[in-house]
Write a protein that holds these residues in place. Structure first.
Motif, mmCIF file in Angstrom:
data_model
loop_
_atom_site.group_PDB
_atom_site.id
_atom_site.type_symbol
_atom_site.label_atom_id
_atom_site.label_comp_id
_atom_site.label_asym_id
_atom_site.label_seq_id
_atom_site.Cartn_x
_atom_site.Cartn_y
_atom_site.Cartn_z
ATOM 1 N N GLY A 1 -22.624 -14.368 -44.325
ATOM 2 C CA GLY A 1 -21.647 -15.448 -44.406
ATOM 3 C C GLY A 1 -22.196 -16.665 -45.118
ATOM 4 N N LEU A 2 -23.438 -17.034 -44.792
ATOM 5 C CA LEU A 2 -24.063 -18.194 -45.426
ATOM 6 C C LEU A 2 -24.289 -17.953 -46.911
ATOM 7 C CD1 LEU A 2 -25.378 -20.982 -45.237
ATOM 8 C CD2 LEU A 2 -27.514 -19.851 -44.539
ATOM 9 N N ALA A 3 -24.747 -16.744 -47.263
ATOM 10 C CA ALA A 3 -24.978 -16.424 -48.671
ATOM 11 C C ALA A 3 -23.676 -16.505 -49.469
ATOM 12 C CB ALA A 3 -25.595 -15.034 -48.798
ATOM 13 N N GLY A 4 -22.583 -16.031 -48.871
ATOM 14 C CA GLY A 4 -21.287 -16.124 -49.535
ATOM 15 C C GLY A 4 -20.851 -17.559 -49.754
ATOM 16 N N GLU A 5 -21.054 -18.402 -48.757
ATOM 17 C CA GLU A 5 -20.698 -19.814 -48.896
ATOM 18 C C GLU A 5 -21.530 -20.483 -49.991
ATOM 19 O OE1 GLU A 5 -21.120 -21.567 -45.044
ATOM 20 O OE2 GLU A 5 -19.776 -20.108 -44.105
ATOM 21 N N GLU A 6 -22.817 -20.191 -50.033
ATOM 22 C CA GLU A 6 -23.677 -20.767 -51.063
ATOM 23 C C GLU A 6 -23.244 -20.310 -52.457
ATOM 24 O OE1 GLU A 6 -27.478 -19.439 -49.758
ATOM 25 O OE2 GLU A 6 -27.772 -21.119 -48.364
ATOM 26 N N PHE A 7 -22.819 -19.068 -52.548
ATOM 27 C CA PHE A 7 -22.324 -18.545 -53.819
ATOM 28 C C PHE A 7 -21.080 -19.322 -54.260
ATOM 29 C CE2 PHE A 7 -19.662 -15.736 -56.344
ATOM 30 C CZ PHE A 7 -20.552 -15.170 -57.238
ATOM 31 N N GLU B 1 -12.089 -21.887 -47.422
ATOM 32 C CA GLU B 1 -12.672 -21.024 -46.388
ATOM 33 C C GLU B 1 -13.192 -19.770 -47.087
ATOM 34 O OE1 GLU B 1 -14.010 -19.212 -42.979
ATOM 35 O OE2 GLU B 1 -13.464 -21.314 -43.327
ATOM 36 N N VAL B 2 -14.434 -19.376 -46.785
ATOM 37 C CA VAL B 2 -15.077 -18.263 -47.475
ATOM 38 C C VAL B 2 -15.217 -17.071 -46.527
ATOM 39 C CG1 VAL B 2 -17.101 -17.505 -48.780
ATOM 40 C CG2 VAL B 2 -16.394 -19.918 -48.870
ATOM 41 N N LYS B 3 -14.775 -15.916 -46.989
ATOM 42 C CA LYS B 3 -14.934 -14.660 -46.252
ATOM 43 C C LYS B 3 -15.647 -13.671 -47.170
ATOM 44 C CE LYS B 3 -12.461 -16.155 -42.749
ATOM 45 N NZ LYS B 3 -13.071 -16.448 -41.432
ATOM 46 N N THR B 4 -16.767 -13.141 -46.701
ATOM 47 C CA THR B 4 -17.617 -12.326 -47.562
ATOM 48 C C THR B 4 -17.791 -10.923 -46.989
ATOM 49 O OG1 THR B 4 -18.846 -14.323 -48.159
ATOM 50 C CG2 THR B 4 -19.868 -12.213 -48.709
ATOM 51 N N THR B 5 -17.685 -9.926 -47.869
ATOM 52 C CA THR B 5 -17.967 -8.543 -47.494
ATOM 53 C C THR B 5 -18.792 -7.880 -48.590
ATOM 54 O OG1 THR B 5 -17.016 -6.406 -46.841
ATOM 55 C CG2 THR B 5 -15.830 -7.642 -48.528
ATOM 56 N N THR B 6 -19.591 -6.920 -48.196
ATOM 57 C CA THR B 6 -20.320 -6.126 -49.185
ATOM 58 C C THR B 6 -19.492 -4.928 -49.631
ATOM 59 O OG1 THR B 6 -21.380 -4.774 -47.474
ATOM 60 C CG2 THR B 6 -22.517 -6.770 -48.148
ATOM 61 N N PHE B 7 -18.314 -4.753 -49.027
ATOM 62 C CA PHE B 7 -17.479 -3.596 -49.311
ATOM 63 C C PHE B 7 -16.390 -3.949 -50.330
ATOM 64 C CE2 PHE B 7 -18.848 -2.899 -44.759
ATOM 65 C CZ PHE B 7 -19.940 -2.121 -45.114
ATOM 66 N N GLY B 8 -15.353 -3.116 -50.422
ATOM 67 C CA GLY B 8 -14.354 -3.242 -51.467
ATOM 68 C C GLY B 8 -13.341 -4.345 -51.253
ATOM 69 N N ARG B 9 -12.506 -4.528 -52.266
ATOM 70 C CA ARG B 9 -11.533 -5.626 -52.298
ATOM 71 C C ARG B 9 -10.540 -5.565 -51.149
ATOM 72 N NH1 ARG B 9 -6.590 -6.136 -56.531
ATOM 73 N NH2 ARG B 9 -6.005 -4.369 -55.210
ATOM 74 N N ASP B 10 -10.156 -4.372 -50.708
ATOM 75 C CA ASP B 10 -9.123 -4.224 -49.691
ATOM 76 C C ASP B 10 -9.660 -4.242 -48.261
ATOM 77 O OD1 ASP B 10 -6.329 -3.176 -51.117
ATOM 78 O OD2 ASP B 10 -8.122 -2.793 -52.289
ATOM 79 N N THR B 11 -10.938 -4.508 -48.096
ATOM 80 C CA THR B 11 -11.533 -4.556 -46.761
ATOM 81 C C THR B 11 -10.911 -5.682 -45.940
ATOM 82 O OG1 THR B 11 -13.632 -3.724 -47.643
ATOM 83 C CG2 THR B 11 -13.691 -4.819 -45.489
ATOM 84 N N PRO B 12 -10.434 -5.406 -44.719
ATOM 85 C CA PRO B 12 -9.865 -6.464 -43.873
ATOM 86 C C PRO B 12 -10.906 -7.527 -43.522
ATOM 87 C CG PRO B 12 -9.300 -4.280 -43.036
ATOM 88 C CD PRO B 12 -10.351 -4.083 -44.085
ATOM 89 N N PHE B 13 -10.430 -8.710 -43.167
ATOM 90 C CA PHE B 13 -11.318 -9.783 -42.727
ATOM 91 C C PHE B 13 -10.701 -10.461 -41.510
ATOM 92 C CE2 PHE B 13 -8.563 -11.317 -46.121
ATOM 93 C CZ PHE B 13 -8.023 -12.488 -45.607
ATOM 94 N N PHE B 14 -11.453 -11.359 -40.895
ATOM 95 C CA PHE B 14 -11.012 -12.030 -39.683
ATOM 96 C C PHE B 14 -10.843 -13.521 -39.936
ATOM 97 C CE2 PHE B 14 -13.075 -8.184 -38.387
ATOM 98 C CZ PHE B 14 -12.331 -7.718 -37.311
ATOM 99 N N VAL B 15 -9.779 -14.085 -39.376
ATOM 100 C CA VAL B 15 -9.569 -15.534 -39.459
ATOM 101 C C VAL B 15 -9.416 -16.083 -38.044
ATOM 102 C CG1 VAL B 15 -8.511 -15.423 -41.748
ATOM 103 C CG2 VAL B 15 -7.053 -15.309 -39.719
ATOM 104 N N SER B 16 -9.809 -17.321 -37.875
ATOM 105 C CA SER B 16 -9.684 -17.967 -36.564
ATOM 106 C C SER B 16 -8.320 -18.657 -36.455
ATOM 107 C CB SER B 16 -10.795 -19.008 -36.390
ATOM 108 O OG SER B 16 -10.598 -20.096 -37.279
ATOM 109 N N ARG B 17 -7.976 -19.026 -35.236
ATOM 110 C CA ARG B 17 -6.737 -19.781 -35.034
ATOM 111 C C ARG B 17 -6.761 -21.089 -35.823
ATOM 112 N NH1 ARG B 17 -3.499 -18.167 -30.768
ATOM 113 N NH2 ARG B 17 -4.373 -16.519 -29.440
ATOM 114 N N GLY B 18 -7.939 -21.728 -35.856
ATOM 115 C CA GLY B 18 -8.055 -22.989 -36.583
ATOM 116 C C GLY B 18 -7.857 -22.812 -38.075
ATOM 117 N N GLU B 19 -8.413 -21.738 -38.623
ATOM 118 C CA GLU B 19 -8.259 -21.468 -40.055
ATOM 119 C C GLU B 19 -6.805 -21.169 -40.397
ATOM 120 O OE1 GLU B 19 -12.761 -19.593 -40.221
ATOM 121 O OE2 GLU B 19 -11.016 -18.272 -40.319
ATOM 122 N N LEU B 20 -6.140 -20.383 -39.529
ATOM 123 C CA LEU B 20 -4.740 -20.074 -39.763
ATOM 124 C C LEU B 20 -3.887 -21.342 -39.683
ATOM 125 C CD1 LEU B 20 -2.472 -18.020 -40.171
ATOM 126 C CD2 LEU B 20 -2.420 -17.674 -37.698
ATOM 127 N N ALA B 21 -4.176 -22.188 -38.689
ATOM 128 C CA ALA B 21 -3.414 -23.438 -38.540
ATOM 129 C C ALA B 21 -3.621 -24.344 -39.749
ATOM 130 C CB ALA B 21 -3.828 -24.150 -37.254
#
Length: 260
Positions: A139-145, A194-214
């Motif tokens: 997560g941190l590496a993705g944010e730095e990117f 807001e940054v969400k990072t995965t090492t997998f493919g484009r269609d990989t699901p991710f998680f969001v918090s209530r605060g991020e959604l709001a």
């Protein structure tokens, strides 16, 4: 093939397809590719990554779901390799051609009630997407990117003053704001990323918090979600601008965001 891919080893998809054709009365290449895409969708619903190049197609048969689940349950090596892949530490890539990073976002698919229902079963072992989401170094590496990417983007727009003001707020101010990086549009308006990072493919699901959604709803003109994917290989990203529920199907319990 997935086990080899997760372990960083090569394989030959064409040869694999040819071997299948000999067992399937020489079915067409397109037919076999389509079935692998169905398998990708079933893998996602089981909490597993999918093979790169086989984009998920969700309307698969219940029999295929049962077969995939049974195969996964019997493959202890796949479980071990997948777990190692999601928990491996990560660092931001040092050399990247930012001009090639941007990608189109997946399209949200309507969820309908049909005889074929891909969500009638649950993962038998682990949800690897959830475990990857807890990988703090990734997560941190993705944010730095993204900080570097935003600096580059604004410099390309001739906005050095704004580029110099890009801030990694999750580090400078802490978590809980609903976004990780403060950047700007070319007119100086704040861009809350807001940054969400995965090492997998484009269609990989991710998680969001209530605060991020709001925040995505309350500050929809400023909110951007940057989804980084294939991060360890060749980082790519797509952006979702505005309220997240207009782009993703959200699980009301976990806020797992998917496009199918």
């Amino acid at each position: 093939m997935l086990t080899l891919e997760l372990a960083g080893q090569s394989y030959n998809k064409t040869e694999h397809r040819r071997q299948l054709q000999r067992k399937l009365n020489n079915r067409s290449d397109a037919s076999i590719e389509f079935k692998h895409s169905n398998i990708s969708a079933a893998m996602i619903d089981l909490g597993f990554p999918y093979i790169r190049g086989y984009q998920p197609r969700s309307n698969y048969q219940a029999l295929l779901a049962d077969t995939v689940e049974a195969q996964i349950r019997s493959k202890t090596t796949l479980d071990q390799v997948a777990l190692a892949a999601v928990e491996q530490p990560a660092i931001a890539p040092r050399q990247t051609d930012f001009a090639k990073v941007k990608s189109d976002a997946p399209k949200k698919q309507l969820q309908v009630s049909e005889a074929i229902q891909p969500m009638q079963f649950k993962a038998t072992k682990r949800d690897y997407f959830e475990r990857e989401a807890r990988n703090r170094s990734l997560g941190l590496a993705g944010e730095e990117f993204v900080v570097l990417y935003e600096h580059w983007r604004l410099m390309e727009l001739g906005q050095q003053r704004l580029a110099d003001r890009v801030e990694h707020v999750s580090q400078s101010k802490g978590d809980g704001l609903g976004y990780d990086v403060l950047s700007f549009d070319s007119d100086g308006r704040e861009r809350l990323i807001e940054v969400k990072t995965t090492t997998f493919g484009r269609d990989t699901p991710f998680f969001v918090s209530r605060g991020e959604l709001a925040l995505s709803k309350g500050a929809k003109e400023q909110f951007h979600l940057y989804r980084l994917f294939e991060f360890r290989k060749t980082p790519r990203l797509f952006a979702l601008h505005g309220a997240l529920d207009q782009f993703c199907n959200l699980d009301p319990v976990t806020y797992k965001a998917s496009f199918a």
